[in-house]
Motif scaffolding. Sequence first.
Motif, mmCIF file in Angstrom:
data_model
loop_
_atom_site.group_PDB
_atom_site.id
_atom_site.type_symbol
_atom_site.label_atom_id
_atom_site.label_comp_id
_atom_site.label_asym_id
_atom_site.label_seq_id
_atom_site.Cartn_x
_atom_site.Cartn_y
_atom_site.Cartn_z
ATOM 1 N N GLN A 176 52.742 1.899 2.327
ATOM 2 C CA GLN A 176 53.725 1.605 3.262
ATOM 3 C C GLN A 176 53.462 2.539 4.997
ATOM 4 O O GLN A 176 52.711 3.565 4.730
ATOM 5 N N PRO A 177 53.871 1.827 5.989
ATOM 6 C CA PRO A 177 53.294 2.498 7.433
ATOM 7 C C PRO A 177 53.490 3.117 7.491
ATOM 8 O O PRO A 177 54.684 3.061 7.399
ATOM 9 N N GLU A 178 53.524 4.584 8.830
ATOM 10 C CA GLU A 178 54.996 5.225 9.488
ATOM 11 C C GLU A 178 55.677 4.386 10.347
ATOM 12 O O GLU A 178 55.524 3.739 10.791
ATOM 13 N N GLN A 179 56.534 5.452 10.306
ATOM 14 C CA GLN A 179 57.671 4.901 10.805
ATOM 15 C C GLN A 179 57.505 5.664 12.490
ATOM 16 O O GLN A 179 56.724 6.652 12.704
ATOM 17 N N THR A 180 58.413 4.668 13.217
ATOM 18 C CA THR A 180 58.031 6.131 14.864
ATOM 19 C C THR A 180 59.382 7.082 14.493
ATOM 20 O O THR A 180 60.479 6.528 14.177
ATOM 21 N N PRO A 181 59.322 8.343 15.009
ATOM 22 C CA PRO A 181 60.123 8.956 14.705
ATOM 23 C C PRO A 181 60.869 8.773 15.629
ATOM 24 O O PRO A 181 60.899 8.409 17.290
ATOM 25 N N GLY A 182 62.476 8.903 15.339
ATOM 26 C CA GLY A 182 63.346 9.319 16.486
ATOM 27 C C GLY A 182 64.763 8.378 16.287
ATOM 28 O O GLY A 182 65.665 8.683 16.686
ATOM 29 N N SER A 183 64.016 7.587 15.242
ATOM 30 C CA SER A 183 64.982 6.305 14.802
ATOM 31 C C SER A 183 64.400 5.879 13.261
ATOM 32 O O SER A 183 63.710 5.862 12.785
ATOM 33 N N TYR A 184 65.773 5.953 12.443
ATOM 34 C CA TYR A 184 65.489 5.446 11.124
ATOM 35 C C TYR A 184 64.933 3.958 11.592
ATOM 36 O O TYR A 184 65.796 3.217 12.564
ATOM 37 N N PRO A 185 64.187 3.133 10.703
ATOM 38 C CA PRO A 185 63.998 2.200 10.442
ATOM 39 C C PRO A 185 64.796 0.731 10.484
ATOM 40 O O PRO A 185 65.790 1.190 8.973
ATOM 41 N N SER A 186 65.046 -0.418 10.347
ATOM 42 C CA SER A 186 66.062 -1.030 9.875
ATOM 43 C C SER A 186 65.693 -2.070 9.114
ATOM 44 O O SER A 186 64.469 -2.671 9.459
ATOM 45 N N ASN A 187 66.429 -2.727 8.243
ATOM 46 C CA ASN A 187 66.792 -3.117 7.901
ATOM 47 C C ASN A 187 65.246 -3.030 5.769
ATOM 48 O O ASN A 187 64.139 -4.208 5.657
ATOM 49 N N ILE A 188 64.842 -1.686 5.391
ATOM 50 C CA ILE A 188 64.098 -1.364 5.209
ATOM 51 C C ILE A 188 64.560 -1.533 3.988
ATOM 52 O O ILE A 188 66.231 -1.588 3.345
ATOM 53 N N ALA A 189 64.209 -2.577 2.391
ATOM 54 C CA ALA A 189 64.066 -2.691 1.461
ATOM 55 C C ALA A 189 64.400 -1.540 0.355
ATOM 56 O O ALA A 189 63.660 -0.219 0.399
ATOM 57 N N LEU A 190 65.588 -1.509 -0.318
ATOM 58 C CA LEU A 190 65.573 -0.335 -1.327
ATOM 59 C C LEU A 190 63.969 0.565 -2.047
ATOM 60 O O LEU A 190 64.296 1.276 -1.830
ATOM 61 N N GLY B 257 49.056 15.039 -1.550
ATOM 62 C CA GLY B 257 49.283 14.059 -0.408
ATOM 63 C C GLY B 257 49.598 14.745 0.735
ATOM 64 O O GLY B 257 49.619 15.619 0.986
ATOM 65 N N LEU B 258 49.623 14.358 1.786
ATOM 66 C CA LEU B 258 50.377 14.883 2.980
ATOM 67 C C LEU B 258 51.416 14.469 3.914
ATOM 68 O O LEU B 258 51.905 12.944 3.403
ATOM 69 N N VAL B 259 52.430 14.951 4.067
ATOM 70 C CA VAL B 259 53.681 14.533 4.272
ATOM 71 C C VAL B 259 53.190 13.772 6.257
ATOM 72 O O VAL B 259 52.859 13.722 6.844
ATOM 73 N N GLY B 260 53.981 12.424 5.697
ATOM 74 C CA GLY B 260 54.084 11.795 6.467
ATOM 75 C C GLY B 260 55.836 11.576 7.357
ATOM 76 O O GLY B 260 56.279 12.183 6.888
ATOM 77 N N ASP B 261 56.015 9.867 7.098
ATOM 78 C CA ASP B 261 57.067 9.105 7.869
ATOM 79 C C ASP B 261 57.219 8.205 7.347
ATOM 80 O O ASP B 261 57.363 6.808 8.141
ATOM 81 N N THR B 262 57.033 7.686 6.153
ATOM 82 C CA THR B 262 57.158 6.444 5.645
ATOM 83 C C THR B 262 58.313 5.896 5.217
ATOM 84 O O THR B 262 59.318 6.957 4.529
ATOM 85 N N GLY B 263 58.683 4.870 4.630
ATOM 86 C CA GLY B 263 59.911 4.630 4.143
ATOM 87 C C GLY B 263 60.955 4.506 4.764
ATOM 88 O O GLY B 263 61.157 4.112 6.384
ATOM 89 N N ASN B 264 61.905 5.279 4.399
ATOM 90 C CA ASN B 264 63.788 5.363 4.999
ATOM 91 C C ASN B 264 63.388 6.765 5.535
ATOM 92 O O ASN B 264 64.035 7.930 5.260
ATOM 93 N N SER B 265 63.279 7.024 7.122
ATOM 94 C CA SER B 265 62.680 7.666 7.462
ATOM 95 C C SER B 265 63.236 8.421 8.917
ATOM 96 O O SER B 265 62.296 7.605 9.154
ATOM 97 N N ILE B 266 63.752 8.925 8.773
ATOM 98 C CA ILE B 266 63.589 9.630 10.715
ATOM 99 C C ILE B 266 62.965 10.363 11.992
ATOM 100 O O ILE B 266 62.374 10.000 12.502
#
Length: 394
Positions: A252-266, A309-318
């Motif tokens: 799963q790709p990293e999200q852009t910090p600062g906002s939740y991703p839209s339309n993320i599947a369960l 593993g390493l801490v990231g910002d993937t999935g439903n993450s702000i």
Amino acid sequence: MTIARPFSVAPFLFASLTLMAPFAVGRAQVSENLTPLLLAVQDAPVPFMGSDGQVHLVYELGMTNFSSAEIAVEKVEVVGDGFVLQTLDTAAVAGRLQPAGLRESAGTLAKSNHALLFLNVALAPGNKVPAELSHRVSLRVSAAPAGHQELSESGGATTVDKRSVALIGPPLDGERYIAADSCCDATRHTRAALPVNGRVWVAQRYAVDWEQMDAGGHIYTGPREKLESYAIFGQPVLAVANALVVSVIDGQPEQTPGSYPSNIALDAADGNSIILDLGEKRYALYAHLQPGSIKVHRGEKVHLGQLIGLVGDTGNSIVPHLHFQVTDGPSSLASNGLPYEISDFEVTGKSHGTEAFDQAESNGTPLPVTLLSPPRTVKGAMPLDQMIISFAGH
Ligand SMILES: [Zn+2]
């Protein structure tokens, strides 16, 4: 066609039921009272030690308004082995009662409605953990006839679940971690009741969103949208026990910090994630890890403290963080959250609360913290909400 509705047809019924039974020949000598608010506990609490030195009982009291008008819940007493352990007044109930499917709380249940009352009963040191719990509830039942609207009910009896609590190692190493949205009165995890596969689960009941401050108290410094700005980004994530890897999701790709991703599947909400089988039907979930950082495979055995593993910002993450939880099944949603106790850590302070935390996370301003001097060493407890924590060696 006229359909008889409870209460609207029967002031007589309401007033007289309790009077009838003792005189009825051949009937059981049991008084019969209308209980328009049905009470039930689906998942009995598992007592655990919190980092405040108190044993906590965290659970949900289900309430169903089985009447044709509103019910106001005015008072709830939690009774343990016959003694009142906690009293919630109208305002306390209003802050903890959430109608099914809503994240906002209210002190009333609309007609024909279901709600969950989220409870956190803390027992001071030395107090015995009860074997049985029940609840006395004071209500105003609008559907009842005038003069009979104030009711008291008892219900929601449950046996406290005294299974052993998982004693685990730390999921991270280092200092100035923040146990965000942890147990027991923060709402985002503890009240994340979800209907999945035909029942309501609270998988995140004891989840923590681990974040970290730098030495200046900042959760991030530099551009807010940059992953590397965040103190916790890239921190090693550790196996909390000798365990079997039962699930790995990567890619799963990293999200852009600062906002939740839209339309993320369960099924993508956890991002890159690992589930460890700790034994005794206990499973640890690590979510939002960096893509490509996961060092283990499904079916592999890991040992306590192993880098996984390493801490990231993937999935439903702000923002970059580690979501960590323990549940009774190898699923992040269709399982029930279980408490756990971390064997060894230090509490160095406490943030000024969720709102202060949200502002610091959003603005990059220092997190206001009340420091504990000296820090408190804790052996075998759950880091509670908004505590500032250092793990072994620091
Ligand atoms: Zn989380």
